[in-house]
Write a protein that holds these residues in place. Sequence first.
Motif, PDB file in Angstrom:
ATOM      1  N   VAL A 150      53.316  17.280   0.741  1.00  0.00           N
ATOM      2  CA  VAL A 150      54.191  18.116   1.562  1.00  0.00           C
ATOM      3  C   VAL A 150      53.381  18.908   2.574  1.00  0.00           C
ATOM      4  O   VAL A 150      53.761  19.033   3.744  1.00  0.00           O
ATOM      5  N   GLN A 151      52.256  19.445   2.146  1.00  0.00           N
ATOM      6  CA  GLN A 151      51.388  20.148   3.088  1.00  0.00           C
ATOM      7  C   GLN A 151      51.003  19.252   4.263  1.00  0.00           C
ATOM      8  O   GLN A 151      50.995  19.697   5.419  1.00  0.00           O
ATOM      9  N   ALA A 152      50.684  18.007   3.976  1.00  0.00           N
ATOM     10  CA  ALA A 152      50.277  17.080   5.031  1.00  0.00           C
ATOM     11  C   ALA A 152      51.437  16.785   5.981  1.00  0.00           C
ATOM     12  O   ALA A 152      51.247  16.732   7.206  1.00  0.00           O
ATOM     13  N   LEU A 153      52.626  16.575   5.432  1.00  0.00           N
ATOM     14  CA  LEU A 153      53.794  16.310   6.281  1.00  0.00           C
ATOM     15  C   LEU A 153      54.089  17.491   7.192  1.00  0.00           C
ATOM     16  O   LEU A 153      54.380  17.321   8.386  1.00  0.00           O
ATOM     17  N   LEU A 154      54.023  18.683   6.642  1.00  0.00           N
ATOM     18  CA  LEU A 154      54.303  19.866   7.445  1.00  0.00           C
ATOM     19  C   LEU A 154      53.218  20.084   8.495  1.00  0.00           C
ATOM     20  O   LEU A 154      53.514  20.410   9.650  1.00  0.00           O
ATOM     21  N   ALA A 155      51.973  19.889   8.103  1.00  0.00           N
ATOM     22  CA  ALA A 155      50.873  20.073   9.047  1.00  0.00           C
ATOM     23  C   ALA A 155      50.987  19.113  10.225  1.00  0.00           C
ATOM     24  O   ALA A 155      50.650  19.461  11.367  1.00  0.00           O
ATOM     25  N   ALA A 156      51.465  17.895   9.961  1.00  0.00           N
ATOM     26  CA  ALA A 156      51.627  16.912  11.039  1.00  0.00           C
ATOM     27  C   ALA A 156      52.627  17.367  12.082  1.00  0.00           C
ATOM     28  O   ALA A 156      52.585  16.906  13.236  1.00  0.00           O
ATOM     29  N   GLU A 157      53.524  18.289  11.702  1.00  0.00           N
ATOM     30  CA  GLU A 157      54.514  18.829  12.637  1.00  0.00           C
ATOM     31  C   GLU A 157      54.161  20.243  13.074  1.00  0.00           C
ATOM     32  O   GLU A 157      55.014  20.965  13.617  1.00  0.00           O
ATOM     33  N   GLY A 158      52.929  20.652  12.809  1.00  0.00           N
ATOM     34  CA  GLY A 158      52.478  21.949  13.251  1.00  0.00           C
ATOM     35  C   GLY A 158      52.967  23.109  12.407  1.00  0.00           C
ATOM     36  O   GLY A 158      52.971  24.258  12.863  1.00  0.00           O
ATOM     37  N   ILE A 159      53.356  22.828  11.168  1.00  0.00           N
ATOM     38  CA  ILE A 159      53.858  23.864  10.272  1.00  0.00           C
ATOM     39  C   ILE A 159      52.838  24.064   9.158  1.00  0.00           C
ATOM     40  O   ILE A 159      52.587  23.156   8.356  1.00  0.00           O
ATOM     41  N   ALA A 160      52.240  25.229   9.111  1.00  0.00           N
ATOM     42  CA  ALA A 160      51.263  25.531   8.063  1.00  0.00           C
ATOM     43  C   ALA A 160      51.994  26.016   6.818  1.00  0.00           C
ATOM     44  O   ALA A 160      52.896  26.845   6.890  1.00  0.00           O
ATOM     45  N   ALA A 161      51.628  25.479   5.663  1.00  0.00           N
ATOM     46  CA  ALA A 161      52.226  25.880   4.390  1.00  0.00           C
ATOM     47  C   ALA A 161      51.123  26.242   3.415  1.00  0.00           C
ATOM     48  O   ALA A 161      50.165  25.474   3.234  1.00  0.00           O
ATOM     49  N   HIS A 162      51.251  27.390   2.798  1.00  0.00           N
ATOM     50  CA  HIS A 162      50.288  27.811   1.793  1.00  0.00           C
ATOM     51  C   HIS A 162      50.547  27.061   0.484  1.00  0.00           C
ATOM     52  O   HIS A 162      51.682  26.699   0.169  1.00  0.00           O
ATOM     53  N   ARG A 163      49.511  26.858  -0.259  1.00  0.00           N
ATOM     54  CA  ARG A 163      49.603  26.228  -1.579  1.00  0.00           C
ATOM     55  C   ARG A 163      49.167  27.257  -2.621  1.00  0.00           C
ATOM     56  O   ARG A 163      48.049  27.769  -2.574  1.00  0.00           O
ATOM     57  N   LEU A 164      50.054  27.563  -3.541  1.00  0.00           N
ATOM     58  CA  LEU A 164      49.777  28.539  -4.583  1.00  0.00           C
ATOM     59  C   LEU A 164      49.785  27.848  -5.936  1.00  0.00           C
ATOM     60  O   LEU A 164      50.532  26.896  -6.156  1.00  0.00           O
ATOM     61  N   ASP A 165      48.970  28.347  -6.855  1.00  0.00           N
ATOM     62  CA  ASP A 165      48.941  27.791  -8.202  1.00  0.00           C
ATOM     63  C   ASP A 165      49.982  28.448  -9.113  1.00  0.00           C
ATOM     64  O   ASP A 165      50.007  28.174 -10.305  1.00  0.00           O
ATOM     65  N   ASP A 166      50.818  29.292  -8.542  1.00  0.00           N
ATOM     66  CA  ASP A 166      51.852  29.977  -9.315  1.00  0.00           C
ATOM     67  C   ASP A 166      52.995  29.032  -9.642  1.00  0.00           C
ATOM     68  O   ASP A 166      53.236  28.041  -8.947  1.00  0.00           O
ATOM     69  N   GLY A 167      53.733  29.371 -10.700  1.00  0.00           N
ATOM     70  CA  GLY A 167      54.897  28.594 -11.093  1.00  0.00           C
ATOM     71  C   GLY A 167      56.116  29.477 -11.289  1.00  0.00           C
ATOM     72  O   GLY A 167      56.055  30.697 -11.138  1.00  0.00           O
ATOM     73  N   GLY A 168      57.220  28.859 -11.640  1.00  0.00           N
ATOM     74  CA  GLY A 168      58.453  29.583 -11.907  1.00  0.00           C
ATOM     75  C   GLY A 168      59.586  29.108 -11.028  1.00  0.00           C
ATOM     76  O   GLY A 168      59.410  28.880  -9.828  1.00  0.00           O
TER      77      GLY A 168
END
Length: 291
Positions: free
Chosen positions: A95-113
Amino acid sequence: MDTSLPALFLSHGSPMTALEPGETGRFWQRLGTAIDAATGRPSAILAVSAHSLTREPALLAAPRHTAVYDFGGFPDALYRLRYDAAGDPALATRVQALLAAEGIAAHRLDDGGLDHGIWTPLRWIYPAADIPVLPLAYVPTWRPAEQFALGRALAPLADEGVLIIGTGSITHNLRLLGRFVANQGVGQPEMAESAEFRAWMAARSAARDWDALLDYRSSAPHAALMHPTDEHLLPWYVAAGAGGRDATPQRLHEAVTFGALGMDAYAFGPGAARLAEALQASSLQVDAASM
């Protein structure tokens, strides 16, 4: 079978639907089976909820999730319910890669819930909690067009076995709900303004009038009354973007609780019509069995 999964928008309603499913819960109970029949069982679920909000997009990439009780004042039995699902760190990378390809930065967190906008419907749709879930927290200050673009970036997932679900409410004004809860109760007739707004959303969706839908704040009747703030409607646009402009959105379910809390559900994308057909077939089977 074309296994392109539809993207979904689900109005999740009160957390009490986890205990008292009602009409919408019964729809959710049929929905998982219908998805499996129409397009095949998802390998993972990407969930965008009105209750997971951030300043920038963020993926909760923990390997395991539990239910988050992000509410108060409900019966103790509600807090004892569990929904323990696997996470999907590998999907977070995709998902990070797909968003980055469209210029959308997404953070990745190790949190759950999983907030209640996610686990409450999933408890009925896939009760075994055997499908990995990846929550994507979104930015509530982005306009509908920006949410649509976020969803459009996720569109390839539909052909990769990932079910995209946006959850919120098709109408959401807690001031109105307080009045109905205090004075009238869950089974009261719908207020006219809510009915007009829901009908407008359905009609514009059926016409694929994206210009009007993306400008709903100015175009829809009673928009500000039905959504004083629009974080509960914005996941609709993420799911719609994932489905794309070409396929006609399908309203799969419509209902109202407390006179003004719309419980409508929509499907988007090439798989939406097949899902609507599968739900119709399952409804006919239920009706035949009850005769």
